[in-house]
Design a protein around this motif. Sequence first.
Motif, short mmCIF file in Angstrom:
data_model
loop_
_atom_site.label_atom_id
_atom_site.label_comp_id
_atom_site.label_asym_id
_atom_site.label_seq_id
_atom_site.Cartn_x
_atom_site.Cartn_y
_atom_site.Cartn_z
N ASP A 29 -4.31 1.52 -13.44
CA ASP A 29 -4.60 0.17 -14.26
C ASP A 29 -4.73 -0.82 -12.93
N GLU A 30 -5.72 -1.17 -12.24
CA GLU A 30 -6.13 -1.98 -11.14
C GLU A 30 -5.02 -1.57 -10.08
N PRO A 31 -5.17 -0.61 -9.51
CA PRO A 31 -4.00 0.06 -8.62
C PRO A 31 -4.17 -0.72 -7.42
N THR A 32 -5.07 -1.42 -7.05
CA THR A 32 -5.23 -2.16 -5.75
C THR A 32 -5.08 -3.68 -5.89
N SER A 33 -5.28 -4.07 -7.13
CA SER A 33 -5.44 -5.75 -7.34
C SER A 33 -4.29 -6.55 -6.72
N ALA A 34 -2.96 -5.81 -6.59
CA ALA A 34 -1.95 -6.57 -5.99
C ALA A 34 -1.75 -6.70 -4.49
N GLY B 163 0.78 -1.49 0.13
CA GLY B 163 -0.03 -0.06 0.06
C GLY B 163 0.78 1.12 0.11
N GLN B 164 1.73 1.17 0.79
CA GLN B 164 2.98 2.55 0.86
C GLN B 164 3.62 2.58 -0.75
N ASP C 65 -2.75 -6.63 -0.48
CA ASP C 65 -3.53 -7.42 0.52
C ASP C 65 -4.60 -6.78 0.63
N PRO C 66 -5.83 -7.39 1.16
CA PRO C 66 -7.17 -6.65 1.48
C PRO C 66 -6.98 -5.41 2.30
N GLU C 67 -6.23 -5.76 3.58
CA GLU C 67 -6.24 -4.69 4.35
C GLU C 67 -5.53 -3.39 4.01
N LEU C 68 -4.66 -3.43 3.05
CA LEU C 68 -4.02 -2.29 2.36
C LEU C 68 -4.94 -1.61 1.21
N VAL C 69 -5.89 -1.97 0.70
CA VAL C 69 -6.76 -1.57 -0.19
C VAL C 69 -7.26 -0.01 0.03
N GLY C 70 -7.84 0.19 1.32
CA GLY C 70 -8.61 1.08 1.67
C GLY C 70 -7.41 2.38 1.70
N GLU C 71 -6.22 2.42 1.98
CA GLU C 71 -5.38 3.54 2.11
C GLU C 71 -5.02 3.71 0.64
N VAL C 72 -4.92 3.18 -0.22
CA VAL C 72 -4.77 3.54 -1.46
C VAL C 72 -6.04 4.22 -2.21
N LEU C 73 -6.98 3.41 -1.94
CA LEU C 73 -8.29 4.07 -2.49
C LEU C 73 -8.63 5.48 -1.84
N ASP C 74 -8.30 5.88 -0.54
CA ASP C 74 -8.45 6.74 0.07
C ASP C 74 -7.73 8.02 -0.74
N VAL C 75 -6.33 7.59 -0.93
CA VAL C 75 -5.51 8.56 -1.69
C VAL C 75 -5.97 8.85 -3.09
N ILE C 76 -6.65 8.04 -3.76
CA ILE C 76 -7.26 8.26 -5.10
C ILE C 76 -8.46 9.00 -4.92
#
Length: 250
Positions: free
Chosen positions: A171-176, A150-151, A178-189
């Motif tokens: 291009d699928e920025p969160t697909s790689a 996520g970082q 772990d589930p618990e790290l998806v949120g922090e990336v989506l929050d930035v987007i």
Amino acid sequence: MVDVRGVHKSFGDNEVLRGVDLQVGAGEVVVVLGPSGSGKSTLLRTINHLEKVDRGLVRVDGELIGYRQRGDKLYELREREVLRQRTHIGFVFQNFNLFPHLTVLENVVEAPVSAQGKPVATARAEALRLLARVGLSDKEAAYPRHLSGGQQQRVAIARALALEPKVLLFDEPTSALDPELVGEVLDVIKDLARGGTTMVVVTHEIGFAREVADTVVFMDGGVVVEQGTPAEVLDDPQHPRTRAFLSKVL
Ligand code: ADP
Ligand code: MG
């Protein structure tokens, strides 16, 4: 800001894009959904000319990508010109693609200095501001391998922003992740979306699409099957293929 018209693309005899149109207004967020193999990545890659189209045109902010038009003829741009165009089109990949031998700060500073000729001090100050924006002020001296996925992806977003792109392609920025790290990336987007960044986001995160997209585009078999507001496409899909896809991912 982005205007894709009648784009066709084949690999050998596999026609992957079969006449795609996509318009993205300034400040607009378009989320592209669709099954694996439907041509989503290829579409993004045609926008910054990582893939050359066989037919059709791509414009970003009015500028033809990959070609120069003279009269009714198109001439291919030289590599150097394509690279210049690409610096205005940010791309965030599924697998981050950071430079492993560079620190976080160096990753963000690299392209503005080497591709845009910015003074190092300016690029550094800008990079620190962007790292703060993605919540990584304390990581400037770290190497990518010491960061979570996520970082790393947030560094990749800061790096893309450092070129002050006219549009950001994800291009699928969160697909790689772990589930618990998806949120922090989506929050930035999401934060970028609120700030008016023009974006095209390929993702399977339906909740994100519902919350952030101005327009949802559903692709299948190399064509745009359906597009509209999240309410239209996600809650009241008109096409059977959209319904079949959503019933699997929701
Ligand atoms: P998606 O991102 O929707 O999963 P892609 O755009 O990656 O779909 O791929 C669409 C089709 O194009 C797939 O059948 C894929 O195998 C093919 N394809 C993509 N890139 C290439 C390439 N460089 N060479 C050959 N075939 C490719
Ligand atoms: Mg893909």
